[in-house]
Design an enzyme around this catalytic site. Structure first.
Site, PDB file in Angstrom:
ATOM      1  N   ASN A 226       0.820  -1.215   0.000  1.00  0.00           N
ATOM      2  CA  ASN A 226       0.000   0.000   0.000  1.00  0.00           C
ATOM      3  C   ASN A 226       0.853   1.263   0.000  1.00  0.00           C
ATOM      4  O   ASN A 226       0.379   2.336   0.319  1.00  0.00           O
ATOM      5  CB  ASN A 226      -0.951  -0.009   1.204  1.00  0.00           C
ATOM      6  CG  ASN A 226      -0.205   0.053   2.521  1.00  0.00           C
ATOM      7  OD1 ASN A 226       1.013  -0.165   2.570  1.00  0.00           O
ATOM      8  ND2 ASN A 226      -0.898   0.335   3.599  1.00  0.00           N
ATOM      9  N   ALA A 229       3.649   7.229  -3.728  1.00  0.00           N
ATOM     10  CA  ALA A 229       3.867   8.678  -3.712  1.00  0.00           C
ATOM     11  C   ALA A 229       2.780   9.243  -4.618  1.00  0.00           C
ATOM     12  O   ALA A 229       2.520   8.691  -5.686  1.00  0.00           O
ATOM     13  CB  ALA A 229       5.251   9.006  -4.244  1.00  0.00           C
ATOM     14  N   GLU A 230       2.132  10.296  -4.160  1.00  0.00           N
ATOM     15  CA  GLU A 230       1.014  10.849  -4.930  1.00  0.00           C
ATOM     16  C   GLU A 230       1.160  12.344  -5.083  1.00  0.00           C
ATOM     17  O   GLU A 230       1.503  13.034  -4.122  1.00  0.00           O
ATOM     18  CB  GLU A 230      -0.316  10.593  -4.183  1.00  0.00           C
ATOM     19  CG  GLU A 230      -1.093   9.459  -4.760  1.00  0.00           C
ATOM     20  CD  GLU A 230      -2.445   9.221  -4.069  1.00  0.00           C
ATOM     21  OE1 GLU A 230      -2.938   8.114  -4.259  1.00  0.00           O
ATOM     22  OE2 GLU A 230      -2.991  10.107  -3.381  1.00  0.00           O
ATOM     23  N   HIS A 353       2.386   5.604  11.506  1.00  0.00           N
ATOM     24  CA  HIS A 353       1.143   4.837  11.693  1.00  0.00           C
ATOM     25  C   HIS A 353       1.361   3.538  12.464  1.00  0.00           C
ATOM     26  O   HIS A 353       0.398   2.869  12.811  1.00  0.00           O
ATOM     27  CB  HIS A 353       0.524   4.494  10.337  1.00  0.00           C
ATOM     28  CG  HIS A 353      -0.038   5.671   9.613  1.00  0.00           C
ATOM     29  ND1 HIS A 353      -0.254   5.677   8.258  1.00  0.00           N
ATOM     30  CD2 HIS A 353      -0.442   6.883  10.061  1.00  0.00           C
ATOM     31  CE1 HIS A 353      -0.758   6.853   7.896  1.00  0.00           C
ATOM     32  NE2 HIS A 353      -0.874   7.597   8.973  1.00  0.00           N
ATOM     33  N   ASN A 354       2.629   3.148  12.657  1.00  0.00           N
ATOM     34  CA  ASN A 354       2.931   1.878  13.332  1.00  0.00           C
ATOM     35  C   ASN A 354       4.099   2.089  14.285  1.00  0.00           C
ATOM     36  O   ASN A 354       5.250   2.021  13.853  1.00  0.00           O
ATOM     37  CB  ASN A 354       3.382   0.815  12.306  1.00  0.00           C
ATOM     38  CG  ASN A 354       2.256   0.206  11.509  1.00  0.00           C
ATOM     39  OD1 ASN A 354       1.094   0.398  11.808  1.00  0.00           O
ATOM     40  ND2 ASN A 354       2.607  -0.560  10.493  1.00  0.00           N
ATOM     41  N   THR A 404      -6.970   5.521  -0.655  1.00  0.00           N
ATOM     42  CA  THR A 404      -6.446   4.427  -1.451  1.00  0.00           C
ATOM     43  C   THR A 404      -6.223   4.982  -2.837  1.00  0.00           C
ATOM     44  O   THR A 404      -6.631   6.100  -3.125  1.00  0.00           O
ATOM     45  CB  THR A 404      -7.479   3.302  -1.522  1.00  0.00           C
ATOM     46  OG1 THR A 404      -8.701   3.872  -1.982  1.00  0.00           O
ATOM     47  CG2 THR A 404      -7.722   2.717  -0.175  1.00  0.00           C
ATOM     48  N   MET A 405      -5.575   4.191  -3.677  1.00  0.00           N
ATOM     49  CA  MET A 405      -5.309   4.635  -5.039  1.00  0.00           C
ATOM     50  C   MET A 405      -6.537   5.249  -5.682  1.00  0.00           C
ATOM     51  O   MET A 405      -7.561   4.590  -5.804  1.00  0.00           O
ATOM     52  CB  MET A 405      -4.942   3.419  -5.871  1.00  0.00           C
ATOM     53  CG  MET A 405      -3.485   3.209  -5.933  1.00  0.00           C
ATOM     54  SD  MET A 405      -3.054   1.983  -7.158  1.00  0.00           S
ATOM     55  CE  MET A 405      -4.425   0.907  -7.213  1.00  0.00           C
ATOM     56  N   HIS A 428      -5.913   6.024  10.592  1.00  0.00           N
ATOM     57  CA  HIS A 428      -4.711   6.203   9.761  1.00  0.00           C
ATOM     58  C   HIS A 428      -4.983   6.142   8.266  1.00  0.00           C
ATOM     59  O   HIS A 428      -4.136   6.492   7.471  1.00  0.00           O
ATOM     60  CB  HIS A 428      -3.632   5.187  10.143  1.00  0.00           C
ATOM     61  CG  HIS A 428      -3.733   3.865   9.443  1.00  0.00           C
ATOM     62  ND1 HIS A 428      -4.842   3.056   9.535  1.00  0.00           N
ATOM     63  CD2 HIS A 428      -2.855   3.209   8.645  1.00  0.00           C
ATOM     64  CE1 HIS A 428      -4.629   1.953   8.822  1.00  0.00           C
ATOM     65  NE2 HIS A 428      -3.448   2.020   8.270  1.00  0.00           N
ATOM     66  N   GLY A 429      -6.159   5.664   7.873  1.00  0.00           N
ATOM     67  CA  GLY A 429      -6.413   5.557   6.431  1.00  0.00           C
ATOM     68  C   GLY A 429      -7.760   4.926   6.191  1.00  0.00           C
ATOM     69  O   GLY A 429      -8.675   5.097   6.998  1.00  0.00           O
TER      70      GLY A 429
END
Length: 505
Positions: A226, A229-230, A353-354, A404-405, A428-429
């Site tokens: 998962n 880079a966006e 996140h972890n 997500t994508m 977190h998502g």
């Protein structure tokens, strides 16, 4: 003897419209209650999973998330309650999106690698620019290609940042300070990282040579799964004051989000610790409901070794995101033919996140020192908290929520209510709704890529076959997740971002 679904329901009650309680007795030996945050669609998914499990169906080999929240509530030394956030889904030991805190003053209290996850300090970094969507749309294919060329992506990808064994030791110890010294980061990047990009208890000698061998070639790489880079544009601003403090002042402003972690190194640190902890559990006679919840007393040699190794893996992940920031700045510089500084490519924030961290929290009116495990959940400290940067003292800590994508991402801020209810933690998502294997069976990667193209999103993927696992259909709706946290008061919406280019492992 397994209980019927109706018997299970006797242990669950609704506290308010976004929160359910799991009472003691739902699973054996619960020390505290559990809670989970949902809205109607998310609630339906949670209860369906429980119903399937009580009929004997398993979720990808894991227990249902509700059971996992309950099993965490049975761990020695847990305090207050075991908390499931709206993106919670079954994982190894702890559900992903399950957080819990352990009382450091209790000699029985434990640390559990399953409460951090295998991708230690998997996290998200957000950069802003002074570009507008109209600047990027005409060149988005070139930009996606430039980023794909600059950032090594994919399962076995190797880094381009020169790194010898000695460099790795220093990076594990120093985190972003190493990147700064080597010229891969700007001084202000560090200010805008959780922990300032360096966990001080890191000890590289607690990271096995096998883990180092896996980590050495992978620094500054995106990895698969998962991770992405966006290039994103601001789609909506809910809190203008907070957005301004982050350097976001209008819709259409271009940002870059980088989502990655500690690659093979963190995975090996977790694997090594689980082996050591199985032995420690026998020695210290620690019993748990699920073997995957292997743990050790925080004060034991195994507990301390893990925390020091985990911190080193955390530092590695911050160096990794810093290296990718450096490469992103280069790619933008190349496409727009100007310096990263002139493009205002500053880090808004970088969150983990972890991770497990020692923090001060007030529980039942008393200040306590706790080891807070956040797995698939994000620290969200409120305004005026001493551990957040000066720039965000009045807004609360920025919280970065990757979609997500092809779906939206969000920036939230921390709240006082979150501090009291969830130890300053939020989602977190999106959280998986379909297991990876199921996604591969049900979805065709070409369909997924076509759908992104239809949305006008430029995409570069190293392993197209992995695309189905990450398709939006495999996930819960990120807007549901974020709105649940906002409505419950544990974090506050600030900015919504939508993708225009995606680079993926």
């Amino acid at each position: 003897m397994s209980r019927s679904y109706n018997d299970e329901l006797q242990y669950l009650d609704k506290i308010h419209k976004n929160c359910w309680r799991i009472r003691k007795g739902f699973v054996p030996n619960m020390q505290v209650e559990g809670v989970f945050y949902v809205n109607d669609p998310l609630e339906k998914l949670m209860f369906e999973e429980l119903r399937n499990a009580s009929r004997g169906g398993a979720a990808g080999g894991f227990l249902p998330a509700m059971k996992q929240i309950g099993n965490v509530a049975a761990l020695p030394g847990i305090i207050h309650r075991s908390i499931g956030l709206p993106d919670v889904h079954s994982g190894y030991g702890f559900a992903i999106g399950n957080m819990a805190a352990f009382d450091m003053d209790n000699p029985e209290a434990v640390v559990s690698p399953g409460g951090v996850g295998f991708d230690i300090n998997c996290g998200v970094r957000l950069l802003r620019t002074n570009l507008d969507e109209s600047d990027v749309q005409p060149v988005k294919e070139q930009l996606a290609q430039a980023m794909f060329d600059h950032i090594p992506v994919g399962v076995g990808s190797k880094g381009v940042i020169p790194m010898g064994a000695k460099d790795l030791e220093e990076a594990l110890e120093m985190g972003v300070d190493w990147s700064l010294r080597e010229g891969y980061a700007w001084a202000e990047d560090k200010e805008h990282c959780e922990e300032y990009g360096r966990m001080l208890q890191a000890d590289p000698s607690k990271v096995s040579s096998k883990a180092k061998k896996r980590g050495l070639p992978q620094l500054g790489t995106l990895g698969a799964g998962n991770h992405y880079a966006e290039v994103q544009v601001v789609d909506d601003i809910y809190d203008e004051y907070a957005a301004k403090k982050m350097g976001i002042d209008h819709k259409g402003q271009v940002c870059v989000m980088i989502h990655s972690g500690s690659r093979g190194l963190g995975h090996q640190v977790a694997t090594d610790a689980l082996v050591a902890m199985e032995k420690a559990m026998k020695r210290d006679k620690i019993t748990v409901n699920d073997r995957q919840l292997a743990c050790a007393r925080i004060s034991s040699a195994e507990g301390q070794d893990y925390l020091k190794g985990m911190a080193a893996a955390g530092n590695y992940a911050w160096v990794n995101r810093s290296s990718m920031t450096f490469l992103t700045r280069q790619a933008f510089s190349k496409v727009f033919n100007t310096t990263p500084d002139d493009l205002d490519l500053h880090v808004i924030y970088d969150v983990s996140h972890n991770i497990a961290k020692v923090e001060q929290h007030v529980v039942d009116g008393k200040e306590k020192t706790l080891l807070v495990h956040r797995k698939g959940s994000t620290r969200a400290f409120p305004p005026h908290h001493p551990l957040i940067p000066v720039d965000y003292q009045l807004t609360g800590q920025p919280v970065l929520i990757g979609g997500t994508m092809g779906t939206c991402s969000y920036v939230l801020t921390g709240t006082d209510q979150g501090m009291t209810e969830t130890f300053g933690t939020t989602c977190h998502g999106a959280g998986r709704a379909l297991s990876r294997a199921k996604s591969r069976r049900n979805l065709d990667f070409q369909d997924v890529l076509d759908k992104l193209a239809d949305l006008g999103i430029a995409i570069r993927v190293a392993s197209p076959k992995l695309v189905m696992e990450e398709a939006p259909e495999s996930y819960k709706n990120v807007t549901d997740v974020v709105n649940t946290c906002h409505d419950a008061g544990i974090s506050k919406k600030a900015i919504k971002l939508r993708p225009i280019a995606v680079i993926k492992g």
